[in-house]
Write an enzyme that holds these catalytic residues in place. Sequence first.
Site, PDB file in Angstrom:
ATOM      1  CB  THR A  15      21.231  40.400  33.700  1.00 59.81           C
ATOM      2  OG1 THR A  15      20.752  40.407  32.360  1.00 59.81           O
ATOM      3  CG2 THR A  15      20.949  39.055  34.331  1.00 59.81           C
ATOM      4  CB  VAL A  16      24.586  42.705  36.914  1.00 55.44           C
ATOM      5  CG1 VAL A  16      25.271  43.029  38.236  1.00 55.44           C
ATOM      6  CG2 VAL A  16      25.312  41.563  36.214  1.00 55.44           C
ATOM      7  CE  LYS A 106      34.789  41.072  31.677  1.00 55.85           C
ATOM      8  NZ  LYS A 106      33.342  41.319  31.929  1.00 55.85           N
ATOM      9  CD  GLU A 130      35.928  40.238  45.969  1.00 56.51           C
ATOM     10  OE1 GLU A 130      36.524  40.602  46.978  1.00 56.51           O
ATOM     11  OE2 GLU A 130      36.443  39.511  45.104  1.00 56.51           O
ATOM     12  CB  VAL A 133      38.411  39.344  39.121  1.00 59.54           C
ATOM     13  CG1 VAL A 133      39.110  38.016  38.812  1.00 59.54           C
ATOM     14  CG2 VAL A 133      39.117  40.488  38.431  1.00 59.54           C
ATOM     15  CG  ASP A 202      35.924  38.006  30.224  1.00 56.96           C
ATOM     16  OD1 ASP A 202      35.302  39.014  30.586  1.00 56.96           O
ATOM     17  OD2 ASP A 202      36.060  36.986  30.931  1.00 56.96           O
ATOM     18  CE  LYS A 206      36.043  38.209  34.111  1.00 56.83           C
ATOM     19  NZ  LYS A 206      35.279  37.039  33.597  1.00 56.83           N
TER      20      LYS A 206
END
Lengths: 436, 436
Positions: A15-16, A106, A130, A133, A202, A206
């Site tokens: 997806t990303v 992350k 970047e 998080v 999660d 972060k």
Amino acid sequence: MEKQTMRFAILGLGTVGKGVVKLLQESREMLHLKTGLNLELAKVLVRDASKPRPGFEGLPLTEDVSEILDDPSIRIVVELMGGIEPARTYLVEALRRGKTIVTANKDVMADYDKDLYDAGEIGDAEIYFEASVGGGIPIIRPLKEALAANTMRQVMGIVNGTTNYILTQMSQYGRSYEEALQEAQALGYAEPDPTNDVQGFDAARKLAILCTICFLSRVKPGMVYTEGITRVTPRDIEYGRRFGWVLKLLAIGKEVDGEIEARVHPAFIPHTHPLASVAGSFNAIYTVGDPVGETMFYGRGAGAGPTASAVVSDLIAAALSKRTPGRRAGDAHTVYFEKRVLPIEETRSRYYLRLHAVDAPGSLARIAERFGEHGVSLAEVVQASGGPDHPDDGGAAELVLVTHTVQDANLQAVVRDLKEMRDTVLRVDNVIRVEG
Amino acid sequence: MEKQTMRFAILGLGTVGKGVVKLLQESREMLHLKTGLNLELAKVLVRDASKPRPGFEGLPLTEDVSEILDDPSIRIVVELMGGIEPARTYLVEALRRGKTIVTANKDVMADYDKDLYDAGEIGDAEIYFEASVGGGIPIIRPLKEALAANTMRQVMGIVNGTTNYILTQMSQYGRSYEEALQEAQALGYAEPDPTNDVQGFDAARKLAILCTICFLSRVKPGMVYTEGITRVTPRDIEYGRRFGWVLKLLAIGKEVDGEIEARVHPAFIPHTHPLASVAGSFNAIYTVGDPVGETMFYGRGAGAGPTASAVVSDLIAAALSKRTPGRRAGDAHTVYFEKRVLPIEETRSRYYLRLHAVDAPGSLARIAERFGEHGVSLAEVVQASGGPDHPDDGGAAELVLVTHTVQDANLQAVVRDLKEMRDTVLRVDNVIRVEG
């Protein structure tokens, strides 16, 4: 004007990855303007190059990472695979070979940042993260650059959209945790196995990344005290509202006297706090620094679009830096100290306790006594008999107690004592920290 | 480790200058760590070097700017004088001679950025101006760097703390504008002559800077439609509250179909909008970009500490860049287009109108007719007869009308017509835009 070409590769086309490719295609002209470079996507690493990918035909796919790592003309590697392995190995190898990396990972950044920076030293290559998080929210580079002159005192974030969505639904519509979770799953905001989000893991990763940057000392996810939202009830949220509070899953980092607090847990904050109005799947990171004071960064913490924004912005910076070598502020590894991370028992907070006690004369006095014995002073006590909203409680009274700021160890000692007072305390329903 | 020395100068030693010097003194060790450089304050330009400055003795003061401009060992100039001249001339001269500049000067940045960038081209020197908008809030570099991949659609800011303080006092305590202004002046939040703030001129300059960065096209303060807060009344704020709105002085920039809207004026926004809870002297800048979506940056927009945070952070970046030459993304002048800035008549908004009409049958119908004639459709109408809260109105009825989105020219035509209906409309009390 003849443009210099800068070749880069992408690892992963989920997806990303697709979001990033789409943004690159749509913003080709702007990227030319802003970088003066011709950014050329040289390779895309996928597991199965033969799989149909409608709308993403014609990409230079490969299943063999060595076609990327061994190609010296590829100067930047954008890693969007997620998970520890093989991403960590690929990133380390890329850096050792002098390729700058841009990553949204992350997991790797939280647990293996040192490996990456060490490899970057060897290859004289840079690390941009970047997107790791806060999704599209600019936070990593602002902390490293635009706030570089500050001594950071505190970072407090809503950094997990899934849990914030669930808690917002519970707050606004009185839903139970289970109902809100099911709704989040139906909408795709929560995974079928939601553990990673709802247990705070999660958020802890972060927070480790944020603390490491803010306090210039390495904080690993394993050092972060982590408590999820599964025990939160609408009743607690409602009591909080009466006190003027909102319930959030907070990732909290503080530096106090050279030592670090790092904890993820549900917490009440005043409804006037800048984080209080961060609703639904939005994220925000609130910081306190000296001399800047309070700042907050707000936006979408997940999703293909926001993540692509962060990744491609990093890619622009990486490409500009590759063109004109020389380390920049934002790329440096800023771990200069080894500060102690406090065990949770040594942290300090205010606490909200809800419990059911025998509705008899002297109950409250006996309970209050336990607090005093452990040096925990009470700020507020609300007593409500069972009443119509809790008819099954029979002879029980519901008590809500709010403490002043105390050390966690003392509060836990009180809770242990209360649980042993079986003739007076029927149950301790919940214990929630109060912050801000 | 032997540290390379980087010499810099400061122009101006007022409140902000002193804040910067103090922060530099307090954070000497951290600056060493973060830059690997020995940052040496070579000169401080002041008007009168003999004036006593308790707590700031021993600084290398000079009254002669040529001692700075003509000294090639001074690589960076930090300008904290404010105002156009002589600051503009000094900045241009510094840049032409290859000195990087760090400035908090919104006046020069808003009106003379081209002069600076042209001079920077000649001297191959850079321009940092994070402190010019939003005080300590990271916004300039996040927009230029961490959001570089986005096409920005909208920027909407609370960028003037004085007016936000006044409006917050009016909202929370029902104060009149005059009372709130006096209070702000007594507390030092407003100048003895508040024109620059309350008329929106300060916000307009900051908006010009933000629009120029967001839309990659130069917007000057003179192109910004500007309307102050002096006509706002507690009664308007109270009506807004009934509609679920909060009143703010907003600096709004939008790009629509390749054209730019740039306007500063009081506006109602929904109380759920991220900007709505920005209270007192805080600032916040809300942006919408593609694909990042909504983001917001919040913090203290003024004061010696927050401004010093931005200035010294810029100084760190400037020093690192000077050490390793090569232009970076954040330093580039990103004006690539010449987009038209719409005159206010062509902008579109929703509007709130409050007026007093003769309390007679048919009044409302005649008034509503005027809206229809100009193609302005009404979303809501609230009619309240004079009543106890407006006893002096006698036979007058107070009317509040809210329009759907319309072009400003049409709305102004309606207002002109209403003012001519002297037999029906006693007065048009206020017209306020509704945004968000």
